[in-house]
Design an enzyme around this catalytic site. Structure first.
Site, mmCIF file in Angstrom:
data_model
loop_
_atom_site.group_PDB
_atom_site.id
_atom_site.type_symbol
_atom_site.label_atom_id
_atom_site.label_comp_id
_atom_site.label_asym_id
_atom_site.label_seq_id
_atom_site.Cartn_x
_atom_site.Cartn_y
_atom_site.Cartn_z
ATOM 1 N N ALA A 66 0.873 -1.176 0.000
ATOM 2 C CA ALA A 66 0.000 0.000 0.000
ATOM 3 C C ALA A 66 0.911 1.227 0.000
ATOM 4 O O ALA A 66 2.067 1.151 0.435
ATOM 5 C CB ALA A 66 -0.884 -0.026 1.232
ATOM 6 N N GLU A 134 4.335 -5.288 7.270
ATOM 7 C CA GLU A 134 3.383 -4.478 8.049
ATOM 8 C C GLU A 134 3.723 -4.346 9.530
ATOM 9 O O GLU A 134 3.576 -3.268 10.104
ATOM 10 C CB GLU A 134 1.955 -5.050 7.930
ATOM 11 C CG GLU A 134 1.238 -4.642 6.665
ATOM 12 C CD GLU A 134 1.516 -5.562 5.491
ATOM 13 O OE1 GLU A 134 2.498 -6.331 5.546
ATOM 14 O OE2 GLU A 134 0.754 -5.520 4.526
HETATM 15 N N1 DAK Z 1 4.579 3.328 -0.713
HETATM 16 C C1 DAK Z 1 4.970 4.514 -1.240
HETATM 17 N N2 DAK Z 1 6.103 4.684 -1.899
HETATM 18 C C2 DAK Z 1 6.903 3.625 -2.040
HETATM 19 C C3 DAK Z 1 6.575 2.346 -1.535
HETATM 20 C C4 DAK Z 1 5.347 2.218 -0.840
HETATM 21 N N3 DAK Z 1 4.909 1.047 -0.340
HETATM 22 N N4 DAK Z 1 7.565 1.489 -1.818
HETATM 23 C C5 DAK Z 1 8.489 2.211 -2.496
HETATM 24 N N5 DAK Z 1 8.086 3.481 -2.643
HETATM 25 C C6 DAK Z 1 8.790 4.597 -3.306
HETATM 26 C C7 DAK Z 1 9.960 5.053 -2.456
HETATM 27 O O1 DAK Z 1 9.531 5.952 -1.467
HETATM 28 C C8 DAK Z 1 10.815 5.721 -3.524
HETATM 29 O O2 DAK Z 1 10.251 6.976 -3.829
HETATM 30 P P1 DAK Z 1 11.186 8.327 -3.847
HETATM 31 O O3 DAK Z 1 11.808 8.370 -2.518
HETATM 32 O O4 DAK Z 1 12.165 8.051 -4.963
HETATM 33 O O5 DAK Z 1 10.208 9.416 -4.130
HETATM 34 C C9 DAK Z 1 10.607 4.825 -4.731
HETATM 35 O O6 DAK Z 1 9.380 4.132 -4.501
HETATM 36 C C10 DAK Z 1 11.701 3.798 -4.943
HETATM 37 O O7 DAK Z 1 11.833 3.066 -3.727
HETATM 38 P P2 DAK Z 1 13.223 2.885 -2.966
HETATM 39 O O8 DAK Z 1 14.152 4.029 -3.263
HETATM 40 O O9 DAK Z 1 12.921 2.611 -1.539
HETATM 41 O O10 DAK Z 1 13.792 1.586 -3.674
HETATM 42 P P3 DAK Z 1 14.796 0.510 -3.049
HETATM 43 O O11 DAK Z 1 15.227 -0.351 -4.187
HETATM 44 O O12 DAK Z 1 15.852 1.157 -2.233
HETATM 45 O O13 DAK Z 1 13.897 -0.370 -2.055
HETATM 46 C C11 DAK Z 1 11.905 -1.593 -1.360
HETATM 47 C C12 DAK Z 1 12.833 -1.137 -2.536
HETATM 48 C C13 DAK Z 1 10.666 -2.236 -1.974
HETATM 49 C C14 DAK Z 1 12.642 -2.596 -0.488
HETATM 50 C C15 DAK Z 1 11.562 -0.330 -0.512
HETATM 51 O O14 DAK Z 1 11.053 0.684 -1.402
HETATM 52 C C16 DAK Z 1 10.531 -0.604 0.523
HETATM 53 O O15 DAK Z 1 10.853 -1.130 1.595
HETATM 54 N N6 DAK Z 1 9.300 -0.161 0.258
HETATM 55 C C17 DAK Z 1 8.229 -0.245 1.234
HETATM 56 C C18 DAK Z 1 7.729 -1.663 1.306
HETATM 57 C C19 DAK Z 1 6.640 -1.804 2.328
HETATM 58 O O16 DAK Z 1 6.862 -1.616 3.536
HETATM 59 N N7 DAK Z 1 5.493 -2.176 1.832
HETATM 60 C C20 DAK Z 1 4.379 -2.526 2.687
HETATM 61 C C21 DAK Z 1 3.567 -1.375 2.910
HETATM 62 S S1 DAK Z 1 2.392 -1.737 4.165
HETATM 63 C C22 DAK Z 1 -4.798 -1.737 5.435
HETATM 64 C C23 DAK Z 1 -4.740 -2.796 4.596
HETATM 65 C C24 DAK Z 1 -3.580 -3.105 3.965
HETATM 66 C C25 DAK Z 1 -2.466 -2.354 4.196
HETATM 67 C C26 DAK Z 1 -2.541 -1.287 4.999
HETATM 68 C C27 DAK Z 1 -3.704 -0.943 5.616
HETATM 69 N N8 DAK Z 1 -5.968 -1.409 6.145
HETATM 70 C C28 DAK Z 1 -6.909 -2.511 6.362
HETATM 71 C C29 DAK Z 1 -6.157 -0.115 6.696
HETATM 72 C C30 DAK Z 1 -1.253 -2.687 3.549
HETATM 73 C C31 DAK Z 1 -0.107 -2.246 4.077
HETATM 74 C C32 DAK Z 1 1.102 -2.340 3.324
HETATM 75 O O17 DAK Z 1 1.132 -2.769 2.194
#
Ligand code: DAK
Length: 260
Positions: A66, A134
């Site tokens: 997300a 998460e």
């Molecule tokens: N959201 C927003 N932007 C993101 C992103 C994300 N999930 N993942 C990556 N980006 C953006 C980065 O911020 C960066 O943007 P700029 O800084 O260049 O503007 C760009 O994409 C490139 O990312 P990185 O520079 O970080 O790239 P790396 O190769 O260094 O790293 C990575 C790749 C995938 C390991 C890293 O980007 C990362 O850790 N990303 C976050 C992964 C993450 O934590 N995803 C889970 C999100 S939590 C809900 C239901 C469901 C959910 C929530 C609530 N409710 C019922 C309310 C779901 C939650 C989730 O999915």
């Protein structure tokens, strides 16, 4: 409908939906979720569409979760709406009769892995990575991830992945049964298309009812599931495609299904 974050490409009954938000690693913001819901709803109504493949643009990410930037700013009411919309999307994929294949080309994290798990099965690139980060963000998977993963691979492995927040490589996701098959990045879409074409050649109602029986049967006691399967089996004998399929076998020719 015009989409800002999706590419929708139809070819011969197979539609590839590509999430195209590369600057944020195809992460799911509310606009992407709304567009996916509209696109899939319309595609499921279109009888010409036999199979849908969902993938991500570029080689780096399927969907990196997300959109954390958007989520971080949400009020409690907005978060509730966001969750409901995300869950509605995942349930729509389950309820659609059209089969949906996830072609995971890179990171499938959090909501991205939940999207892939909502699909009927997952093919992945050998370079893909899977995980639920998460708990490291102070939340839990909220788009059905805890339920779908535990049903797919059992509670023990699901617990290890979700509690640790660890990101695992494609090879491990394959061994654990998250992914049906792994391919080189170049082969991923062609192979998904090959399988999609095979499915598209079968009786559409047969495929749709089989999906219905599998998805809904999982929520039933076994005997209820058997009864449900028998009902769907019986209904299919009211279709021309059942007569065509069995007739073609007996006449030693290939069947020409009409979806009726
Ligand atoms: N959201 C927003 N932007 C993101 C992103 C994300 N999930 N993942 C990556 N980006 C953006 C980065 O911020 C960066 O943007 P700029 O800084 O260049 O503007 C760009 O994409 C490139 O990312 P990185 O520079 O970080 O790239 P790396 O190769 O260094 O790293 C990575 C790749 C995938 C390991 C890293 O980007 C990362 O850790 N990303 C976050 C992964 C993450 O934590 N995803 C889970 C999100 S939590 C809900 C239901 C469901 C959910 C929530 C609530 N409710 C019922 C309310 C779901 C939650 C989730 O999915």
């Amino acid at each position: 409908m015009e989409f800002k974050n999706l590419l929708v490409e139809n070819n011969d009954g197979i539609t590839i939906v590509t999430i195209n938000r590369r600057e944020a690693l195809n992460s799911l913001n509310s606009a992407v979720i709304a567009e996916l819901e509209c696109a899939l709803y319309e595609l499921d109504l279109d009888e010409a569409v036999k199979v849908i493949i969902i993938t991500g643009a570029g080689e780096k990410a399927f969907v990196a979760g997300a959109d954390i930037k958007e989520m971080a700013e949400l009020s409690s009411f907005e978060a509730h709406d966001f969750a409901r919309r995300g869950q509605r999307l995942m349930l729509l994929i389950n309820r659609m009769h059209t089969p949906v294949i996830a072609a995971v080309n890179g990171y499938a994290l959090g909501g991205g892995l939940e999207l892939a798990l909502a699909c009927d099965f997952i093919y992945a690139s050998e370079k893909a990575k899977f995980g639920f980060p998460e708990v490291g963000l102070g939340v839990i998977p909220g788009f059905g991830g805890t339920q779908n993963l535990a049903r797919l691979i059992g509670p023990n492995r699901a617990s290890e992945l979700i509690f640790s927040g660890r990101i695992i490589p494609a090879a491990k996701a394959y061994v654990w049964g998250i992914v049906n098959e792994l391919f080189s990045p170049e082969e991923l879409l062609p192979k998904a298309l090959e399988t999609a074409r095979e499915i598209a050649g079968k009786a559409p109602r047969g495929v749709g009812y089989a999906k219905d029986a599998i998805v809904n049967g999982l929520n039933m006691a076994k005997e209820d599931g058997f009864r449900y399967e028998a009902s769907l089996f019986g209904v299919l004998f009211a279709t021309g495609d059942q007569r065509e399929g069995m007739g073609a076998f007996l006449e030693k020719r290939s069947a020409a299904f009409k979806g009726k």
